[in-house]
Design a protein around this motif. Structure first.
Motif, PDB file in Angstrom:
ATOM      1  N   GLY A   1      27.879 -18.910  30.922  1.00  0.00           N
ATOM      2  CA  GLY A   1      27.807 -20.114  31.751  1.00  0.00           C
ATOM      3  C   GLY A   1      26.600 -20.964  31.440  1.00  0.00           C
ATOM      4  N   GLU A   2      25.439 -20.354  31.263  1.00  0.00           N
ATOM      5  CA  GLU A   2      24.226 -21.128  30.986  1.00  0.00           C
ATOM      6  C   GLU A   2      24.275 -21.759  29.601  1.00  0.00           C
ATOM      7  OE1 GLU A   2      21.822 -21.911  33.049  1.00  0.00           O
ATOM      8  OE2 GLU A   2      22.952 -20.865  34.617  1.00  0.00           O
ATOM      9  N   ILE A   3      24.832 -21.040  28.629  1.00  0.00           N
ATOM     10  CA  ILE A   3      24.955 -21.628  27.290  1.00  0.00           C
ATOM     11  C   ILE A   3      25.906 -22.820  27.309  1.00  0.00           C
ATOM     12  CG2 ILE A   3      25.816 -21.204  24.958  1.00  0.00           C
ATOM     13  CD1 ILE A   3      24.741 -18.372  25.156  1.00  0.00           C
ATOM     14  N   THR A   4      26.998 -22.700  28.038  1.00  0.00           N
ATOM     15  CA  THR A   4      27.969 -23.796  28.135  1.00  0.00           C
ATOM     16  C   THR A   4      27.336 -25.021  28.772  1.00  0.00           C
ATOM     17  OG1 THR A   4      29.776 -22.209  28.338  1.00  0.00           O
ATOM     18  CG2 THR A   4      30.222 -24.469  29.030  1.00  0.00           C
ATOM     19  N   LYS A   5      26.590 -24.823  29.851  1.00  0.00           N
ATOM     20  CA  LYS A   5      25.914 -25.939  30.512  1.00  0.00           C
ATOM     21  C   LYS A   5      24.876 -26.579  29.588  1.00  0.00           C
ATOM     22  CE  LYS A   5      26.270 -23.777  35.092  1.00  0.00           C
ATOM     23  NZ  LYS A   5      25.488 -23.208  36.215  1.00  0.00           N
ATOM     24  N   PHE A   6      24.133 -25.723  28.865  1.00  0.00           N
ATOM     25  CA  PHE A   6      23.070 -26.247  28.002  1.00  0.00           C
ATOM     26  C   PHE A   6      23.647 -27.079  26.868  1.00  0.00           C
ATOM     27  CE2 PHE A   6      20.049 -25.897  24.483  1.00  0.00           C
ATOM     28  CZ  PHE A   6      18.874 -26.302  25.106  1.00  0.00           C
ATOM     29  N   VAL A   7      24.719 -26.576  26.242  1.00  0.00           N
ATOM     30  CA  VAL A   7      25.333 -27.320  25.135  1.00  0.00           C
ATOM     31  C   VAL A   7      25.919 -28.625  25.627  1.00  0.00           C
ATOM     32  CG1 VAL A   7      27.200 -27.264  23.436  1.00  0.00           C
ATOM     33  CG2 VAL A   7      25.775 -25.240  23.787  1.00  0.00           C
ATOM     34  N   ALA A   8      26.484 -28.634  26.832  1.00  0.00           N
ATOM     35  CA  ALA A   8      27.058 -29.860  27.388  1.00  0.00           C
ATOM     36  C   ALA A   8      25.994 -30.808  27.901  1.00  0.00           C
ATOM     37  CB  ALA A   8      28.026 -29.507  28.520  1.00  0.00           C
ATOM     38  N   ARG A   9      24.716 -30.361  27.899  1.00  0.00           N
ATOM     39  CA  ARG A   9      23.608 -31.174  28.389  1.00  0.00           C
ATOM     40  C   ARG A   9      23.846 -31.632  29.819  1.00  0.00           C
ATOM     41  NH1 ARG A   9      19.219 -30.252  25.257  1.00  0.00           N
ATOM     42  NH2 ARG A   9      19.779 -30.367  23.045  1.00  0.00           N
ATOM     43  N   SER A  10      24.382 -30.684  30.630  1.00  0.00           N
ATOM     44  CA  SER A  10      24.701 -31.011  32.021  1.00  0.00           C
ATOM     45  C   SER A  10      24.523 -29.757  32.852  1.00  0.00           C
ATOM     46  CB  SER A  10      26.137 -31.531  32.153  1.00  0.00           C
ATOM     47  OG  SER A  10      26.502 -31.644  33.513  1.00  0.00           O
ATOM     48  N   ASP A  11      24.351 -29.934  34.152  1.00  0.00           N
ATOM     49  CA  ASP A  11      24.278 -28.804  35.071  1.00  0.00           C
ATOM     50  C   ASP A  11      25.644 -28.313  35.475  1.00  0.00           C
ATOM     51  OD1 ASP A  11      21.568 -28.613  35.080  1.00  0.00           O
ATOM     52  OD2 ASP A  11      21.304 -29.985  36.779  1.00  0.00           O
ATOM     53  N   GLU A  12      26.681 -28.933  34.975  1.00  0.00           N
ATOM     54  CA  GLU A  12      28.038 -28.516  35.248  1.00  0.00           C
ATOM     55  C   GLU A  12      28.686 -28.061  33.958  1.00  0.00           C
ATOM     56  OE1 GLU A  12      30.165 -31.597  37.146  1.00  0.00           O
ATOM     57  OE2 GLU A  12      28.868 -31.663  38.929  1.00  0.00           O
TER      58      GLU A  12
ATOM     59  N   PHE B   1      17.034 -18.809  18.560  1.00  0.00           N
ATOM     60  CA  PHE B   1      18.286 -18.649  19.309  1.00  0.00           C
ATOM     61  C   PHE B   1      18.820 -20.000  19.781  1.00  0.00           C
ATOM     62  CE2 PHE B   1      20.327 -18.013  23.546  1.00  0.00           C
ATOM     63  CZ  PHE B   1      21.461 -17.352  23.115  1.00  0.00           C
ATOM     64  N   GLU B   2      17.954 -20.811  20.395  1.00  0.00           N
ATOM     65  CA  GLU B   2      18.397 -22.117  20.888  1.00  0.00           C
ATOM     66  C   GLU B   2      18.799 -23.035  19.740  1.00  0.00           C
ATOM     67  OE1 GLU B   2      16.080 -25.918  22.540  1.00  0.00           O
ATOM     68  OE2 GLU B   2      16.026 -24.226  23.978  1.00  0.00           O
ATOM     69  N   ALA B   3      18.046 -23.044  18.663  1.00  0.00           N
ATOM     70  CA  ALA B   3      18.350 -23.916  17.525  1.00  0.00           C
ATOM     71  C   ALA B   3      19.700 -23.552  16.904  1.00  0.00           C
ATOM     72  CB  ALA B   3      17.239 -23.814  16.484  1.00  0.00           C
ATOM     73  N   ASP B   4      19.973 -22.283  16.778  1.00  0.00           N
ATOM     74  CA  ASP B   4      21.253 -21.859  16.204  1.00  0.00           C
ATOM     75  C   ASP B   4      22.421 -22.228  17.111  1.00  0.00           C
ATOM     76  OD1 ASP B   4      19.943 -20.844  14.041  1.00  0.00           O
ATOM     77  OD2 ASP B   4      19.959 -18.760  14.735  1.00  0.00           O
ATOM     78  N   VAL B   5      22.216 -22.135  18.434  1.00  0.00           N
ATOM     79  CA  VAL B   5      23.276 -22.521  19.364  1.00  0.00           C
ATOM     80  C   VAL B   5      23.571 -24.007  19.230  1.00  0.00           C
ATOM     81  CG1 VAL B   5      23.850 -22.817  21.811  1.00  0.00           C
ATOM     82  CG2 VAL B   5      22.871 -20.667  21.014  1.00  0.00           C
ATOM     83  N   LEU B   6      22.520 -24.839  19.187  1.00  0.00           N
ATOM     84  CA  LEU B   6      22.719 -26.282  19.069  1.00  0.00           C
ATOM     85  C   LEU B   6      23.310 -26.660  17.719  1.00  0.00           C
ATOM     86  CD1 LEU B   6      19.436 -27.602  20.753  1.00  0.00           C
ATOM     87  CD2 LEU B   6      21.752 -27.562  21.700  1.00  0.00           C
ATOM     88  N   ALA B   7      23.079 -25.841  16.712  1.00  0.00           N
ATOM     89  CA  ALA B   7      23.616 -26.127  15.383  1.00  0.00           C
ATOM     90  C   ALA B   7      25.069 -25.686  15.244  1.00  0.00           C
ATOM     91  CB  ALA B   7      22.769 -25.433  14.317  1.00  0.00           C
TER      92      ALA B   7
END
Length: 374
Positions: free
Chosen positions: A143-154, A106-112
């Motif tokens: 919200g958590e996916i957006t933060k994770f992809v942006a590599r930020s807590d915001e 799941f995480e790998a596909d999101v980052l890809a």
């Protein structure tokens, strides 16, 4: 005119003494404006509170862990992990309302930049909780996916900044709505029941014959019953708003209590007239209860106190404009919730006055016929 007012006053005092001598009705009034208000306000919660959540994590990634960790009380219980083979079993048994399933990679596909599927199973038996909870979970996941992809807590920057302001009930608590609406509904219920019971009590105790030989008119008897029972209801409603709604439940009252009382008096003329009108078609308390029950149910369900007027068919909305309860609910909500003044609620007060006069005249005509044939 002076004699008419004097007779109305004396007959009203007699009604209050009869009410004081009836412990069942006194207990009913006290219960309706205290325990019933508290129980309905705190027992029937529409918002999502402590909803049970389970999850299946086949990814075991940082992203799935962040999403699970963001599902927090008081909206949700702490999520519990279950095996994938138990999803159908726990949903069928009603053990969990929501089951979230993370697929492998799941995480790998999101980052890809792919769009992996994240399954959310919802027990929609309780529709309101299921619908609101699903929306909250979608917001948390997005919200958590957006933060994770942006590599930020915001969250990543957006071209549109939506600011939501919830007015009149900022915490979106159903207790605020249910408690005040229960007081309003109870005013309608007691207005019909007390005046109708007063009429039936005259017949059952044989005092109607005493009234017939006294130098009093049907209008004096009817107005006396209205003001005496209406006074008891208004006092009970005010104490309920102050002691139960504001004191115990901590619900703020935004508008003027004095203006609310003035509108309630206008409303009581019509709805107590309805109680007397129904009582003229019955000869016992049991018959009156059976006749009043469907009328009260319809008035409460279709007046806007239980469901918004916009949610019922258009033709039925027009029909309900002839019911004084519809305008009283709109009047009370505007004052008690939104702090509206006379310039906002005058139209509803005018309509309650017109409908009250109409109900009073019809009830008086029927009451005169009943007394003439007694």
């Amino acid at each position: 005119m002076r004699q008419w007012l004097a007779n109305v006053y004396r007959l009203g005092v007699k009604e209050l003494r009869s009410l004081r001598a009836d412990p069942v009705l006194l207990v009913l009034i006290a219960y309706v404006f205290s325990v019933a208000v508290y129980a309905v306000a705190t027992g029937a919660r529409l918002e999502v509170i402590n909803a049970s959540v389970a999850y299946v994590d086949l990814d075991r990634s940082d992203l799935s862990g962040r999403i699970i960790g963001a599902i927090l009380p008081p909206e949700f219980d702490t999520p519990e992990e279950i095996p994938a083979t138990d999803i159908a079993k726990v949903m069928d048994s009603g053990e969990f309302v929501f089951v979230l399933s993370f697929p492998p990679r799941f995480e790998a596909d999101v980052l890809a930049g792919l769009q992996p599927s994240l399954q959310l199973n919802v027990d929609a038996t309780a529709m309101v909780q299921a619908g609101n909870g699903a929306v909250f979970l979608q917001q948390i996941i997005t919200g958590e996916i957006t933060k994770f992809v942006a590599r930020s807590d915001e969250a990543s920057a957006s071209s549109i900044d939506i600011v939501v302001t919830a007015q009149f009930n900022p915490n979106l608590q159903s207790t605020w709505f249910a408690s005040v609406m229960q007081v309003i509904n109870n005013i309608t219920i007691l207005s019909v029941l007390l005046t109708g019971a007063a009429m039936i009590r005259e017949r059952e105790h044989g005092t109607i014959e005493h009234l017939l030989v006294m130098p009093v008119t049907p209008s004096e008897i009817m107005v006396a019953k209205i003001w005496a029972n209406g006074l008891a209801i208004i006092i009970g409603a005010i104490l309920s708003l102050w002691l139960v709604v504001q004191g115990i439940l901590g619900v703020p009252i935004a508008g003027s209590i004095s203006l609310f009382i003035a509108g309630s008096v206008l409303y009581l003329v019509s709805v107590t007239g309805l109680g007397i009108l129904l009582a003229t078609f019955t000869t016992s308390m049991a018959q009156f209860g059976l006749l009043a029950l469907p009328v009260l149910v319809i008035m409460n369900l279709l007046s806007g106190s239980t469901t918004p007027m916009e949610s019922i068919p258009l033709w039925l909305q027009y029909v309900m404009q002839a019911a004084p309860s519809t305008h009283f609910v709109a009047f009370a909500q505007a004052i008690l919730y939104r702090g509206a003044g006379l310039e906002v609620v005058w139209a509803d007060m005018a309509l309650m006055t017109v409908l009250g006069a109409a109900f009073f005249v019809v009830a008086l005509m029927r009451f005169r016929q009943t007394m003439a044939s007694a």
